[in-house]
Scaffold this active site. Structure first.
Site, PDB file in Angstrom:
ATOM      1  N   CYS A   1       0.799  -1.232   0.000  1.00 39.16           N
ATOM      2  CA  CYS A   1       0.000   0.000   0.000  1.00 39.16           C
ATOM      3  C   CYS A   1       0.834   1.285   0.000  1.00 39.16           C
ATOM      4  CB  CYS A   1      -0.947  -0.009   1.192  1.00 39.16           C
ATOM      5  SG  CYS A   1      -2.162  -1.332   1.079  1.00 39.16           S
TER       6      CYS A   1
HETATM    7  N1  LIG Z   1      -3.009  -5.973   1.937  1.00 43.91           N
HETATM    8  C1  LIG Z   1      -3.474  -4.882   2.470  1.00 43.91           C
HETATM    9  O1  LIG Z   1      -3.134  -4.565   3.590  1.00 43.91           O
HETATM   10  C2  LIG Z   1      -4.473  -3.994   1.739  1.00 43.91           C
HETATM   11  C3  LIG Z   1      -5.178  -3.080   2.488  1.00 43.91           C
HETATM   12  C4  LIG Z   1      -6.093  -2.257   1.862  1.00 43.91           C
HETATM   13  C5  LIG Z   1      -6.262  -2.352   0.474  1.00 43.91           C
HETATM   14  N2  LIG Z   1      -5.538  -3.253  -0.239  1.00 43.91           N
HETATM   15  C6  LIG Z   1      -5.779  -3.316  -1.670  1.00 43.91           C
HETATM   16  O2  LIG Z   1      -6.568  -4.469  -1.954  1.00 43.91           O
HETATM   17  C7  LIG Z   1      -6.217  -5.024  -3.218  1.00 43.91           C
HETATM   18  C8  LIG Z   1      -5.808  -6.467  -3.054  1.00 43.91           C
HETATM   19  O3  LIG Z   1      -4.661  -6.519  -2.242  1.00 43.91           O
HETATM   20  P1  LIG Z   1      -4.240  -7.810  -1.437  1.00 43.91           P
HETATM   21  O4  LIG Z   1      -3.288  -7.361  -0.415  1.00 43.91           O
HETATM   22  O5  LIG Z   1      -5.442  -8.592  -1.020  1.00 43.91           O
HETATM   23  O6  LIG Z   1      -3.464  -8.619  -2.580  1.00 43.91           O
HETATM   24  P2  LIG Z   1      -2.943 -10.126  -2.525  1.00 43.91           P
HETATM   25  O7  LIG Z   1      -1.814 -10.216  -3.447  1.00 43.91           O
HETATM   26  O8  LIG Z   1      -2.786 -10.572  -1.104  1.00 43.91           O
HETATM   27  O9  LIG Z   1      -4.164 -10.957  -3.096  1.00 43.91           O
HETATM   28  C9  LIG Z   1      -4.619 -10.816  -4.387  1.00 43.91           C
HETATM   29  C10 LIG Z   1      -5.126 -12.179  -4.854  1.00 43.91           C
HETATM   30  O10 LIG Z   1      -5.704 -11.971  -6.127  1.00 43.91           O
HETATM   31  C11 LIG Z   1      -5.378 -13.074  -6.940  1.00 43.91           C
HETATM   32  N3  LIG Z   1      -5.551 -12.652  -8.320  1.00 43.91           N
HETATM   33  C12 LIG Z   1      -4.741 -11.900  -9.106  1.00 43.91           C
HETATM   34  N4  LIG Z   1      -5.306 -11.700 -10.288  1.00 43.91           N
HETATM   35  C13 LIG Z   1      -6.509 -12.324 -10.256  1.00 43.91           C
HETATM   36  C14 LIG Z   1      -7.551 -12.471 -11.173  1.00 43.91           C
HETATM   37  N5  LIG Z   1      -7.483 -11.914 -12.366  1.00 43.91           N
HETATM   38  N6  LIG Z   1      -8.625 -13.212 -10.824  1.00 43.91           N
HETATM   39  C15 LIG Z   1      -8.682 -13.763  -9.593  1.00 43.91           C
HETATM   40  N7  LIG Z   1      -7.736 -13.650  -8.671  1.00 43.91           N
HETATM   41  C16 LIG Z   1      -6.657 -12.936  -9.005  1.00 43.91           C
HETATM   42  C17 LIG Z   1      -3.975 -13.437  -6.541  1.00 43.91           C
HETATM   43  O11 LIG Z   1      -3.689 -14.786  -6.858  1.00 43.91           O
HETATM   44  C18 LIG Z   1      -4.020 -13.209  -5.032  1.00 43.91           C
HETATM   45  O12 LIG Z   1      -4.369 -14.385  -4.323  1.00 43.91           O
HETATM   46  C19 LIG Z   1      -5.124  -4.123  -3.767  1.00 43.91           C
HETATM   47  O13 LIG Z   1      -5.696  -3.131  -4.558  1.00 43.91           O
HETATM   48  C20 LIG Z   1      -4.545  -3.477  -2.518  1.00 43.91           C
HETATM   49  O14 LIG Z   1      -3.951  -2.244  -2.775  1.00 43.91           O
HETATM   50  C21 LIG Z   1      -4.668  -4.086   0.375  1.00 43.91           C
END
Ligand SMILES: NC(=O)c1ccc[n+]([C@@H]2O[C@H](COP(=O)([O-])OP(=O)(O)OC[C@H]3O[C@@H](n4cnc5c(N)ncnc54)[C@H](O)[C@@H]3O)[C@@H](O)[C@H]2O)c1
Length: 401
Positions: free
Chosen positions: A257
């Protein structure tokens, strides 16, 4: 109601675990290994208990899948896929595009689509809606909303339930249905006037942290040059009961982030002719901290690191999680190796990383602490090398701080 959650990582799985209490959840992820692991009842995310997952699987309220048609009859779809930067540090919406393709090609009735992925203002209206319509084989009038995720993995005091959640729909009906959905498992919902405000608020929250971290990182360098303790000075400033918020210095910022989201804001600002000078500079200051740390370690060790064994302690980007995305440890290790140091790292929470395994916490010439997990004893760190540099400010009795 059947909920499809696209992406089963930190955000998507966390939501799945909460939503499983009220809905049938289909967790769609394109990573077969993750899907198999989840269907066997094992969580890969800190803060999501495997026992909770097993409970929902047993009750037939949770199933992970890589098969697009499994989401066909969902009533609501949540997008929770990565939004990283491209190699030239521009917003990369390819994962969002792929999620839209999955939705467009498989959903066969009008649904509510909620985006939880972080992105620039206008993503829901100008990108997600047109992309889903482009990929749909039939004309369906979906509802669209945004509710940016604020989860902080590994955090105990704030979670999905007690963290206020922003939301806004493209229409009043979308807003209302979004409220209904989240009100099952969130105590406080805050509606804003447009999806763009919600999207911008999320980016600004993380930019606020980024620039304050950069400021304190710069101040750490100023304090050191003046021969005063940055930590004592910050504690002193923090006695002011208003108008001050304490941030602490570090080897840089990591995670998905803080090093990434402000660049989304900067990119959209520049596209609109506003130079995001402050945001860009803050990012540079944070990136440069790794070099500053290694310069300090080198200066304290006779001006050379050539041939010295250096143990980097804690390679996760923050304490008590195994997440190494954008970790400052990576740049620190690169600087150390460029200067001829023989580098190993210790982090039992991470275990293995970049084809290397966690080394023993002992026997080095120099140890550089990037992240201090609760499971690692302070005393063991102090005893791990003849010289220890602590970038966390948490370890007593070290020579470099
Ligand atoms: N991790 C955090 O602390 C956090 C907090 C707030 C917001 N976010 C936001 O949330 C979003 C997701 O982040 P995250 O941390 O969960 O990511 P992550 O990498 O932990 O998880 C994403 C998942 O999506 C899957 N993926 C990728 N492309 C895909 C597709 N086309 N179809 C289905 N699955 C797919 C991946 O295999 C992975 O398991 C991002 O935009 C991030 O900025 C994250």
């Amino acid at each position: 109601m059947k909920i499809a959650i696209i992406g089963q990582g930190y955000v998507g799985l966390t939501i799945s675990a909460f939503a499983g209490e009220f809905f049938e959840v289909i967790g769609f992820d394109n990573n077969q290994k993750i899907v198999d692991q989840l269907n066997s009842g094992t969580s890969h995310i800190e803060g999501v208990e495997s026992a909770v997952l097993q409970k929902w699987i047993k009750a037939r309220r949770y199933k992970a899948t890589t098969i697009g048609r499994d989401i066909a009859d969902a009533d609501l779809v949540v997008i929770a896929v990565p939004t990283p930067l491209t190699k030239d540090r521009k917003p990369d919406l390819t994962f969002i595009d792929a999620a839209c393709k999955t939705i467009g090609e498989n959903i066969n009735k009008p649904v509510l689509v909620i985006n939880e992925s972080t992105s620039f203002p206008g993503t829901l209206r100008d990108y997600i809606k047109p992309a889903i319509e482009k990929y749909s084989t039939t004309v369906l009038e979906h509802l669209y909303a945004i509710s940016p995720e604020r989860v902080d993995p590994g955090r105990g005091d704030y979670n999905q339930k007690n963290t206020p959640r922003l939301y806004a729909g493209l229409t009043a009906e979308a807003s209302e249905k979004t409220r209904e959905f989240y009100s099952r498992f969130c105590d406080q919902l805050v509606e804003v006037s447009s999806p763009e405000v919600a999207e911008a608020a999320k980016l600004f929250e993380n930019t606020f942290r980024q620039v304050n971290i950069a400021l304190v990182n710069e101040f750490a360098q100023i304090a050191h040059s003046l021969g005063i303790s940055v930590y004592e000075t910050l504690d002193a400033a923090n006695t002011k009961p208003y108008g001050f918020m304490k941030f602490t210095p570090s080897a840089g910022v990591g995670g998905h982030c803080i090093p990434v989201d402000p660049t989304y804001l900067a990119a959209v600002a520049e596209e609109h002719g506003v130079p995001a000078t402050f945001i860009r500079r803050a990012n540079d200051v944070n990136l440069e901290m790794s070099k500053y740390v290694v310069d300090r370690v080198q200066a304290d060790n006779g001006g050379t690191l050539q041939g010295k064994s250096v143990l980097v302690v804690g390679v996760a980007y923050k304490p008590n999680v195994a997440d190494v995305r954008e970790t400052a440890a990576e740049l620190v290790i690169e600087h150390l190796r460029n200067r001829g140091a023989v580098v190993t790292w210790h982090d039992d929470v991470v275990g293995s990383w970049r084809g290397e395994s966690s080394a023993a916490l002992s026997g080095a010439d120099i140890a550089v602490v990037i992240t201090k997990h609760d499971s690692v004893a302070e005393k063991a760190i102090v005893a791990s090398a003849r010289y220890v540099f602590d970038t966390t400010g948490k370890i007593k009795g070290v020579k470099g701080l």
